[in-house]
Design a protein around this motif. Sequence first.
Motif, short mmCIF file in Angstrom:
data_model
loop_
_atom_site.label_atom_id
_atom_site.label_comp_id
_atom_site.label_asym_id
_atom_site.label_seq_id
_atom_site.Cartn_x
_atom_site.Cartn_y
_atom_site.Cartn_z
N ASP A 1 145.72 0.88 -4.32
CA ASP A 1 145.29 1.10 -2.95
C ASP A 1 145.41 2.56 -2.51
O ASP A 1 144.80 2.97 -1.53
CB ASP A 1 146.10 0.21 -2.00
N ASN A 2 146.19 3.34 -3.25
CA ASN A 2 146.39 4.75 -2.89
C ASN A 2 145.30 5.58 -3.59
O ASN A 2 145.52 6.23 -4.61
CB ASN A 2 147.78 5.20 -3.33
N LEU A 3 144.10 5.53 -3.01
CA LEU A 3 142.93 6.15 -3.63
C LEU A 3 142.42 7.30 -2.78
O LEU A 3 142.64 7.35 -1.57
CB LEU A 3 141.81 5.12 -3.80
N LEU A 4 141.71 8.20 -3.43
CA LEU A 4 141.03 9.31 -2.74
C LEU A 4 139.63 9.43 -3.32
O LEU A 4 139.47 9.56 -4.53
CB LEU A 4 141.81 10.61 -2.94
N ILE A 5 138.63 9.37 -2.44
CA ILE A 5 137.24 9.55 -2.86
C ILE A 5 136.75 10.87 -2.28
O ILE A 5 136.71 11.05 -1.06
CB ILE A 5 136.35 8.40 -2.37
N LEU A 6 136.40 11.80 -3.15
CA LEU A 6 135.96 13.13 -2.73
C LEU A 6 134.44 13.22 -2.86
O LEU A 6 133.89 12.94 -3.91
CB LEU A 6 136.63 14.20 -3.60
N GLU A 7 133.79 13.64 -1.79
CA GLU A 7 132.32 13.69 -1.73
C GLU A 7 131.89 15.04 -1.16
O GLU A 7 132.34 15.43 -0.08
CB GLU A 7 131.80 12.55 -0.86
N ARG A 8 131.02 15.74 -1.89
CA ARG A 8 130.59 17.06 -1.43
C ARG A 8 129.62 17.00 -0.25
O ARG A 8 129.50 17.96 0.52
CB ARG A 8 129.93 17.82 -2.58
N GLU A 9 128.90 15.87 -0.10
CA GLU A 9 127.94 15.74 0.99
C GLU A 9 128.65 15.36 2.28
O GLU A 9 129.86 15.13 2.31
CB GLU A 9 126.87 14.72 0.63
N SER A 10 127.87 15.26 3.36
CA SER A 10 128.45 15.01 4.68
C SER A 10 128.68 13.53 4.98
O SER A 10 129.26 13.19 6.01
CB SER A 10 127.55 15.60 5.76
N ASP A 11 128.23 12.66 4.07
CA ASP A 11 128.38 11.22 4.32
C ASP A 11 128.25 10.49 2.98
O ASP A 11 127.90 11.08 1.95
CB ASP A 11 127.34 10.72 5.31
N LEU A 12 128.49 9.20 3.00
CA LEU A 12 128.43 8.38 1.79
C LEU A 12 127.00 7.99 1.48
O LEU A 12 126.09 8.19 2.27
CB LEU A 12 129.30 7.14 1.97
N GLY A 13 126.81 7.42 0.30
CA GLY A 13 125.50 6.88 -0.08
C GLY A 13 124.84 7.60 -1.23
O GLY A 13 123.81 7.14 -1.73
N GLY A 14 125.39 8.73 -1.67
CA GLY A 14 124.83 9.42 -2.81
C GLY A 14 123.38 9.81 -2.60
O GLY A 14 123.01 10.42 -1.60
N THR A 15 122.53 9.43 -3.54
CA THR A 15 121.12 9.81 -3.47
C THR A 15 120.43 9.28 -2.23
O THR A 15 119.47 9.87 -1.74
CB THR A 15 120.38 9.34 -4.74
#
Length: 495
Positions: A28-42
């Motif tokens: 449960d101790n997770l970190l998701i790093l995303e370079r864009e401004s929001d989720l959803g990828g492509t």
Amino acid sequence: MSTYDAIIVGAGFGGMGAAIQLNRLGYDNLLILERESDLGGTWHVNHYPGLAVDIPSATYSYSFEPNPGWSRLFAPGRELKRYAEHVADKYRLRRYMRFGTEVTGAVWDADRAQWTVSRRDGDPVTAKYLLTATGFLSQPRKPDIDGIDTFAGKVIHTTDWDDGYDLSGKRVAVIGTGATAVQLIPELAKVAAEMTVYQRTPIWVSPKPDLAVPPALRRAFAAVPLTQRIARWAGSAVLELMMVTGVLHYKQLPAANRLGERWCRAHLRRQIRDPELRRKLTPSYSFGCKRPTFSNDYYPTFTRDHVHLETTPIARIDATGIVTSDGGRRDIDVLVLATGFDLWEANFPAIEIIGRDGRDLGKWWRENRFQAYEGVTVPRFPNFISLNSPYSYSGLSYFTTIETQMRHMDRLFTAMRARGATEFEVTQHANDEFLGRMREKIGDSIFALGQCSAANSYYFNPHGEATLLRPSSTANAHREAGRFPLEDYSFAGKG
């Protein structure tokens, strides 16, 4: 320095699937790093006119989280973005996500048995496990054309579409005729005063049964999920016939490949009567060497008076237009780059990853062969899961690949914890055996036996090997993900 159970790089469908699986395993101790401004990828990055999923919508979702609300058989991009948001909300994944965070690299710390992940604007963070879910198509490619930076007009790449720019009445040039361009070109033709499409490689296009999904059927999908599972199975079966049987098992069943090619040729003949234009739009490579696509309005667009197809190579671009190698020139106002992605040079891997004994993953892949055991793990990279790896892409729906990898994670992490261990690493022997098996199987495919030299396909790596797709059925890939020999991994550490 913050420490996590796992760090996931990428908040698209692959990264969210990995987080869901880790939650199921008790992390449960997770970190998701995303370079864009929001989720959803492509589906967050892309929002060009005409954007839609290019396979039946029923197949493009997690099997455990079907979406009964698709408005069309091929859903528009905005619905895929909403579906991603729904998944993130339902599975409470936003709490892990940090947007606008560009990861620059990751290094395995053998003494502490953890990964140190560097960020461009922020302190490093550490985790026991590292999972990269940067997607196959995440690094836009700008064409290497002389003078392209001197063009004084408007330049738009499809991955950075300017929604506020009005193309009405403009002279537009489009470079590229891949799957993105097939969706975009008919839409641009509706507003441009003049449009020229510069084609290097034609694409196989088949009819698109893009029907609206009646509200009654959507209600049936929601009320009786079995009905949607049947629709998903039917769509998957068609894709399996086209891609897996006709392309990957070409040696055993060449008739399936010929059927796909004839289907596309008949579609082209029906829509293009001019034999010279039809010749220009007909690929010279075998069906399946490059990903085919669906469209009902792509071909007819080229029959419009203000739309021109240019197949002579581009010599240079200057401040006001494009000059081809035969000396022809066309002045333009807008340059649209539908030139796809830098898949192999910038995306395998998308960040610098340094494993055990200082092994650089990108350098190792390029100096040896692109390889990953079951498309998931790599020797000398402990506690590392790569969700976009060589031989990982199974079938035409990305979700088939995602769920296969989730199943692999489940078996791997469960076995590790059953042994009281905290570290895993695939053995060199298992990796070599898998690579040998994949190379043998690819010898039966269209990539080895067909005419692919003119395809300019991203399926092929810089070594000329087709190592993106896994040369087996999707059912086989899913089955092996739940049955691979546990002795293919070494386990260490104490929980």
